[in-house]
Design a protein around this motif. Sequence first.
Motif, PDB file in Angstrom:
ATOM      1  N   PRO B   9      17.394 -50.738   7.646  1.00  0.00           N
ATOM      2  CA  PRO B   9      17.635 -49.329   7.317  1.00  0.00           C
ATOM      3  C   PRO B   9      19.076 -48.891   7.580  1.00  0.00           C
ATOM      4  O   PRO B   9      19.543 -47.942   6.961  1.00  0.00           O
ATOM      5  N   SER B  10      19.762 -49.604   8.469  1.00  0.00           N
ATOM      6  CA  SER B  10      21.136 -49.203   8.762  1.00  0.00           C
ATOM      7  C   SER B  10      21.980 -50.410   9.144  1.00  0.00           C
ATOM      8  O   SER B  10      21.459 -51.449   9.577  1.00  0.00           O
ATOM      9  N   LEU B  11      23.294 -50.228   8.964  1.00  0.00           N
ATOM     10  CA  LEU B  11      24.266 -51.281   9.268  1.00  0.00           C
ATOM     11  C   LEU B  11      25.563 -50.614   9.675  1.00  0.00           C
ATOM     12  O   LEU B  11      26.013 -49.674   9.016  1.00  0.00           O
ATOM     13  N   SER B  12      26.170 -51.130  10.750  1.00  0.00           N
ATOM     14  CA  SER B  12      27.458 -50.601  11.199  1.00  0.00           C
ATOM     15  C   SER B  12      28.473 -51.731  11.201  1.00  0.00           C
ATOM     16  O   SER B  12      28.221 -52.814  11.739  1.00  0.00           O
ATOM     17  N   VAL B  13      29.626 -51.472  10.585  1.00  0.00           N
ATOM     18  CA  VAL B  13      30.653 -52.500  10.430  1.00  0.00           C
ATOM     19  C   VAL B  13      32.005 -51.876  10.746  1.00  0.00           C
ATOM     20  O   VAL B  13      32.247 -50.697  10.437  1.00  0.00           O
ATOM     21  N   GLN B  14      32.893 -52.677  11.300  1.00  0.00           N
ATOM     22  CA  GLN B  14      34.258 -52.183  11.547  1.00  0.00           C
ATOM     23  C   GLN B  14      35.097 -52.230  10.281  1.00  0.00           C
ATOM     24  O   GLN B  14      34.936 -53.140   9.434  1.00  0.00           O
ATOM     25  N   GLU B  15      35.973 -51.271  10.180  1.00  0.00           N
ATOM     26  CA  GLU B  15      36.900 -51.216   9.041  1.00  0.00           C
ATOM     27  C   GLU B  15      37.646 -52.532   8.922  1.00  0.00           C
ATOM     28  O   GLU B  15      38.086 -53.111   9.916  1.00  0.00           O
ATOM     29  N   GLY B  16      37.752 -53.018   7.677  1.00  0.00           N
ATOM     30  CA  GLY B  16      38.473 -54.262   7.451  1.00  0.00           C
ATOM     31  C   GLY B  16      37.583 -55.494   7.433  1.00  0.00           C
ATOM     32  O   GLY B  16      37.959 -56.539   6.891  1.00  0.00           O
ATOM     33  N   LEU B 103      13.856 -48.493 -13.444  1.00  0.00           N
ATOM     34  CA  LEU B 103      14.407 -49.097 -12.240  1.00  0.00           C
ATOM     35  C   LEU B 103      13.464 -48.892 -11.065  1.00  0.00           C
ATOM     36  O   LEU B 103      12.981 -47.792 -10.830  1.00  0.00           O
ATOM     37  N   ASN B 104      13.225 -49.976 -10.329  1.00  0.00           N
ATOM     38  CA  ASN B 104      12.467 -49.925  -9.085  1.00  0.00           C
ATOM     39  C   ASN B 104      13.463 -50.007  -7.937  1.00  0.00           C
ATOM     40  O   ASN B 104      14.255 -50.939  -7.868  1.00  0.00           O
ATOM     41  N   PHE B 105      13.402 -49.048  -7.049  1.00  0.00           N
ATOM     42  CA  PHE B 105      14.396 -48.952  -5.985  1.00  0.00           C
ATOM     43  C   PHE B 105      13.847 -49.393  -4.639  1.00  0.00           C
ATOM     44  O   PHE B 105      12.644 -49.239  -4.351  1.00  0.00           O
ATOM     45  N   GLY B 106      14.735 -49.918  -3.804  1.00  0.00           N
ATOM     46  CA  GLY B 106      14.431 -50.123  -2.404  1.00  0.00           C
ATOM     47  C   GLY B 106      14.621 -48.816  -1.653  1.00  0.00           C
ATOM     48  O   GLY B 106      15.003 -47.800  -2.240  1.00  0.00           O
ATOM     49  N   LYS B 107      14.361 -48.843  -0.351  1.00  0.00           N
ATOM     50  CA  LYS B 107      14.458 -47.622   0.460  1.00  0.00           C
ATOM     51  C   LYS B 107      15.876 -47.303   0.888  1.00  0.00           C
ATOM     52  O   LYS B 107      16.136 -46.253   1.453  1.00  0.00           O
ATOM     53  N   GLY B 108      16.792 -48.232   0.653  1.00  0.00           N
ATOM     54  CA  GLY B 108      18.173 -47.956   0.994  1.00  0.00           C
ATOM     55  C   GLY B 108      18.573 -48.476   2.360  1.00  0.00           C
ATOM     56  O   GLY B 108      17.754 -48.612   3.269  1.00  0.00           O
ATOM     57  N   THR B 109      19.865 -48.790   2.479  1.00  0.00           N
ATOM     58  CA  THR B 109      20.471 -49.169   3.758  1.00  0.00           C
ATOM     59  C   THR B 109      21.643 -48.237   3.990  1.00  0.00           C
ATOM     60  O   THR B 109      22.512 -48.104   3.122  1.00  0.00           O
ATOM     61  N   SER B 110      21.653 -47.600   5.145  1.00  0.00           N
ATOM     62  CA  SER B 110      22.735 -46.693   5.485  1.00  0.00           C
ATOM     63  C   SER B 110      23.867 -47.485   6.134  1.00  0.00           C
ATOM     64  O   SER B 110      23.706 -48.056   7.209  1.00  0.00           O
ATOM     65  N   LEU B 111      25.014 -47.523   5.460  1.00  0.00           N
ATOM     66  CA  LEU B 111      26.177 -48.251   5.963  1.00  0.00           C
ATOM     67  C   LEU B 111      27.143 -47.287   6.632  1.00  0.00           C
ATOM     68  O   LEU B 111      27.509 -46.262   6.052  1.00  0.00           O
ATOM     69  N   LEU B 112      27.565 -47.640   7.834  1.00  0.00           N
ATOM     70  CA  LEU B 112      28.598 -46.877   8.542  1.00  0.00           C
ATOM     71  C   LEU B 112      29.776 -47.800   8.811  1.00  0.00           C
ATOM     72  O   LEU B 112      29.616 -48.836   9.460  1.00  0.00           O
ATOM     73  N   VAL B 113      30.924 -47.433   8.283  1.00  0.00           N
ATOM     74  CA  VAL B 113      32.139 -48.203   8.525  1.00  0.00           C
ATOM     75  C   VAL B 113      32.996 -47.429   9.508  1.00  0.00           C
ATOM     76  O   VAL B 113      33.438 -46.304   9.220  1.00  0.00           O
ATOM     77  N   THR B 114      33.222 -48.028  10.658  1.00  0.00           N
ATOM     78  CA  THR B 114      33.957 -47.335  11.725  1.00  0.00           C
ATOM     79  C   THR B 114      35.409 -47.774  11.750  1.00  0.00           C
ATOM     80  O   THR B 114      35.715 -48.940  11.504  1.00  0.00           O
ATOM     81  N   PRO B 115      36.313 -46.826  12.044  1.00  0.00           N
ATOM     82  CA  PRO B 115      37.745 -47.165  12.087  1.00  0.00           C
ATOM     83  C   PRO B 115      38.050 -48.144  13.214  1.00  0.00           C
ATOM     84  O   PRO B 115      37.335 -48.210  14.214  1.00  0.00           O
TER      85      PRO B 115
END
Lengths: 117, 115
Positions: B9-16, B103-115
């Motif tokens: 449901p969610s993913l957090s990644v650093q910028e770059g 189109l059949n959709f998934g529930k989505g993944t919330s991506l957060l890209v942090t500085p």
Amino acid sequence: DTAVSQTPKYLVTQMGNDKSIKCEQNLGHDTMYWYKQDSKKFLKIMFSYNNKELIINETVPNRFSPKSPDKAHLNLHINSLELGDSAVYFCASSQESKGGRGSYGYTFGSGTRLTVV
Amino acid sequence: DQQVKQNSPSLSVQEGRISILNCDYTNSMFDYFLWYKKYPAEGPTFLISISSIKDKNEDGRFTVFLNKSAKHLSLHIVPSQPGDSAVYFCAASGEGSNSGYALNFGKGTSLLVTP
């Protein structure tokens, strides 16, 4: 100069009321859709019209009735609203009924948040 | 019956860094796959697509990989930027699927890209 526009953006109404959501596209697309995004964030197809003809009608209560006066418009009318109808409703359009294959898929409106109290 | 699944449901990644979003599907009739990006209070917007005759499609920083035998696709964003922070929906369609070409959709993944 919005490509797919929905009105209203927000709609709060009481149980038992009848309401309509309007959708218009100025892209010249042949096919229009209504999707429902429920509280679990799941986007699910409700209806699809191709050149004013209904081509998809998923298992949706018959309180929901789509109307397409022309291929640029697809309105959604809901009778006897229930609490469970609360959701975000998205209108979309695509170039042809085959899901916009080979093109950019669907173009979505910004959604109508319906809250039934 | 959810035919398109996004299990994170969610993913957090650093910028770059690289962001990898995953999607699985169950219907073997699906042969066209798309990724959509959605900001709050806006509709989903098309990002990238892939046909089942390919296993990779690239568009700038975005690459979609398709593994038909595993019924799995992934979206890679390299390098990730703060403006990429959004909900990403995987979608699939195909002749003979439940709703025709819809189109059949998934529930989505919330991506957060942090500085």
